[in-house]
Design an enzyme around this catalytic site. Sequence first.
Site, PDB file in Angstrom:
ATOM      1  N   ARG A 191       3.330  -3.052 -13.179  1.00 45.74           N
ATOM      2  CA  ARG A 191       3.646  -3.439 -14.472  1.00 45.74           C
ATOM      3  C   ARG A 191       4.432  -4.436 -13.904  1.00 45.74           C
ATOM      4  NH1 ARG A 191       6.758   1.453 -16.741  1.00 45.74           N
ATOM      5  NH2 ARG A 191       6.554   0.017 -18.766  1.00 45.74           N
ATOM      6  N   ARG A 241      10.088 -14.628  -0.397  1.00 47.02           N
ATOM      7  CA  ARG A 241      11.701 -14.376  -0.938  1.00 47.02           C
ATOM      8  C   ARG A 241      12.413 -14.720  -0.190  1.00 47.02           C
ATOM      9  NH1 ARG A 241      10.308  -7.725  -2.819  1.00 47.02           N
ATOM     10  NH2 ARG A 241      10.591  -7.419  -0.692  1.00 47.02           N
ATOM     11  N   ASP A 265       6.517   3.246  -4.504  1.00 44.63           N
ATOM     12  CA  ASP A 265       7.826   2.995  -4.367  1.00 44.63           C
ATOM     13  C   ASP A 265       8.740   4.132  -4.741  1.00 44.63           C
ATOM     14  OD1 ASP A 265       6.694   0.966  -4.957  1.00 44.63           O
ATOM     15  OD2 ASP A 265       7.859   0.621  -7.514  1.00 44.63           O
ATOM     16  N   ARG A 300       0.108  -5.281   5.579  1.00 45.16           N
ATOM     17  CA  ARG A 300       0.146  -6.124   5.765  1.00 45.16           C
ATOM     18  C   ARG A 300       1.794  -5.870   6.253  1.00 45.16           C
ATOM     19  NH1 ARG A 300      -1.627 -10.838   5.990  1.00 45.16           N
ATOM     20  NH2 ARG A 300      -0.119 -12.159   4.320  1.00 45.16           N
ATOM     21  N   TYR A 310       1.026   2.112  -2.478  1.00 47.85           N
ATOM     22  CA  TYR A 310       1.464   1.424  -2.608  1.00 47.85           C
ATOM     23  C   TYR A 310       2.673   2.132  -3.676  1.00 47.85           C
ATOM     24  CZ  TYR A 310       2.881  -3.603  -4.444  1.00 47.85           C
ATOM     25  OH  TYR A 310       4.162  -4.340  -3.769  1.00 47.85           O
ATOM     26  N   ARG A 361       7.672 -10.724 -21.530  1.00 49.35           N
ATOM     27  CA  ARG A 361       8.537 -10.313 -22.553  1.00 49.35           C
ATOM     28  C   ARG A 361       8.442 -11.880 -23.674  1.00 49.35           C
ATOM     29  NH1 ARG A 361      12.463  -8.502 -18.293  1.00 49.35           N
ATOM     30  NH2 ARG A 361      11.392  -6.186 -17.510  1.00 49.35           N
ATOM     31  N   GLU A 389      11.724 -13.835   4.512  1.00 47.39           N
ATOM     32  CA  GLU A 389      10.403 -12.351   4.286  1.00 47.39           C
ATOM     33  C   GLU A 389       9.907 -13.639   4.317  1.00 47.39           C
ATOM     34  OE1 GLU A 389      10.380  -9.628   1.938  1.00 47.39           O
ATOM     35  OE2 GLU A 389      12.707  -9.195   1.275  1.00 47.39           O
TER      36      GLU A 389
HETATM   37  N1  UDP Z   1       4.333 -11.369  -7.579  1.00 47.32           N
HETATM   38  C1  UDP Z   1       4.045 -12.904  -7.592  1.00 47.32           C
HETATM   39  N2  UDP Z   1       5.050 -13.954  -7.794  1.00 47.32           N
HETATM   40  C2  UDP Z   1       5.908 -13.148  -8.125  1.00 47.32           C
HETATM   41  C3  UDP Z   1       6.587 -11.317  -7.768  1.00 47.32           C
HETATM   42  C4  UDP Z   1       5.575 -11.113  -7.971  1.00 47.32           C
HETATM   43  O1  UDP Z   1       3.318 -13.241  -7.555  1.00 47.32           O
HETATM   44  O2  UDP Z   1       7.788 -14.455  -8.147  1.00 47.32           O
HETATM   45  C5  UDP Z   1       2.871 -10.938  -7.547  1.00 47.32           C
HETATM   46  C6  UDP Z   1       2.128 -10.641  -5.865  1.00 47.32           C
HETATM   47  O3  UDP Z   1       0.824 -10.276  -5.424  1.00 47.32           O
HETATM   48  C7  UDP Z   1       2.919  -9.385  -5.518  1.00 47.32           C
HETATM   49  C8  UDP Z   1       2.790  -8.401  -6.971  1.00 47.32           C
HETATM   50  O4  UDP Z   1       3.421  -9.069  -8.027  1.00 47.32           O
HETATM   51  O5  UDP Z   1       2.431  -8.144  -4.660  1.00 47.32           O
HETATM   52  C9  UDP Z   1       4.255  -7.414  -6.662  1.00 47.32           C
HETATM   53  O6  UDP Z   1       5.863  -7.808  -6.777  1.00 47.32           O
HETATM   54  P1  UDP Z   1       6.891  -7.265  -6.568  1.00 47.32           P
HETATM   55  O7  UDP Z   1       7.828  -8.437  -5.842  1.00 47.32           O
HETATM   56  O8  UDP Z   1       7.365  -5.838  -7.330  1.00 47.32           O
HETATM   57  O9  UDP Z   1       6.578  -6.304  -4.956  1.00 47.32           O
HETATM   58  P2  UDP Z   1       7.389  -5.494  -3.533  1.00 47.32           P
HETATM   59  O10 UDP Z   1       8.480  -5.601  -3.993  1.00 47.32           O
HETATM   60  O11 UDP Z   1       6.735  -3.984  -4.074  1.00 47.32           O
HETATM   61  O12 UDP Z   1       7.177  -6.317  -2.653  1.00 47.32           O
END
Ligand code: UDP
Length: 368
Positions: A157, A263, A334, A233, A332, A161, A284
């Site tokens: 989601r 990240r 959580d 992945r 996927y 905002r 990462e």
């Molecule tokens: N996403 C993106 N840019 C961001 C953060 C998220 O494009 O800065 C997209 C990306 O495809 C990612 C998805 O949103 O896989 C879900 O992100 P989230 O941070 O919720 O993933 P998680 O924490 O599970 O790795």
Amino acid sequence: MARELAEAGVPSLVIDKESFIGGMCHSRRDEETGVDMHVFGPHIFNTNSEKAWEYVQRFDRFYPWVNRVKASNHKGVFSFPINLHTINQLFDKTLTPAEARRLIEDQRDKSITNPRNAEEKLLSMVGREIYEVFFKGYTIKQWGVSPAEMPADILKRIPVRFNYDDNYYNSRYQGLPMSGYSQWLTNMLNHPLISVQLSSAYEHSMRDEFEYVFYAGPLDAYFNYAEGDLSYRTVRFEVTRGVFEQQGCACVNHSDLSVPYTRSHEHNYFSPWETHEKSVLVREFSSECSRGEPEFYPKRMARDMEVFRRYMPLVEQEEKLSFIGRLGCYRYLDMQQCVLMSLDYAGRWLSWYKNGKKDYLPKMPCEF
Ligand code: UDP
């Protein structure tokens, strides 16, 4: 599952192929800096469910912690997820919420009414400029393919905002276990009817040794890849130890494709109730997962879902075994979804068991 079964009087043995419990939730205090690290990437427990929130707090005190992420790219450092601040920063404006709404309405692709993939979903929500600055490069790095090839649900989601709320999640409850995730899970397993055996891989002979098995490993590996490989992945972590503060916040998303990591996290910020002189910064790197490497994310591309469906008849043939968790269900999930699914599935399993195993029991806790 083990805890729920134990509380209903059913003993179990939890085995793990690793030398620690908790899979990817595992946390460990770093020897050099003393910082408690989320070893397999950040885990921030967040949920809208009062039931899940109450349940997790039975095993540790949760510190109310809100994930506030920055997005860094060639245009600058931005508030994230997309909120009024991000919009004002990106377009160099001082818009009110109503004005920002109008701007996004002008930007977004209104011709896409039924998005078929992640790219279409983003174009229809935020338009090309925001998509290209914040999502395109990041998604290619994260998943190894264009967002046009990924299902829209990888975005979960994604909030947009029109106020200054920069909470990464929309969840009502959010926090971190103050003793660390590993201790939290140790407390959960601390019950006279639960035994734990580490560094022990699952073997098929266990189906005969035990009355029932809950398998949380990869689905395709369980069947020795008989119907083909599912794609995942994997993530590699690069750790830098230095003086506090190296980055200045817990999480930065690096949106540009030219930056090789997705990240970076300065783990000190995950325990603000502690102080340490030194800090740990982790970058990462996401890549395609080969057999035997740790599976972090199920990709669930169209080809995978075909393979997945081919495994379903084999899954249904299992008489004494269920598939659970992100890898067992190839979904996927959580932490909060795993908690809720396990509470529900343990209940269903217990009634099936106590009813003499007569009724039909689905072999996975979730539908597809
Ligand atoms: N996403 C993106 N840019 C961001 C953060 C998220 O494009 O800065 C997209 C990306 O495809 C990612 C998805 O949103 O896989 C879900 O992100 P989230 O941070 O919720 O993933 P998680 O924490 O599970 O790795």
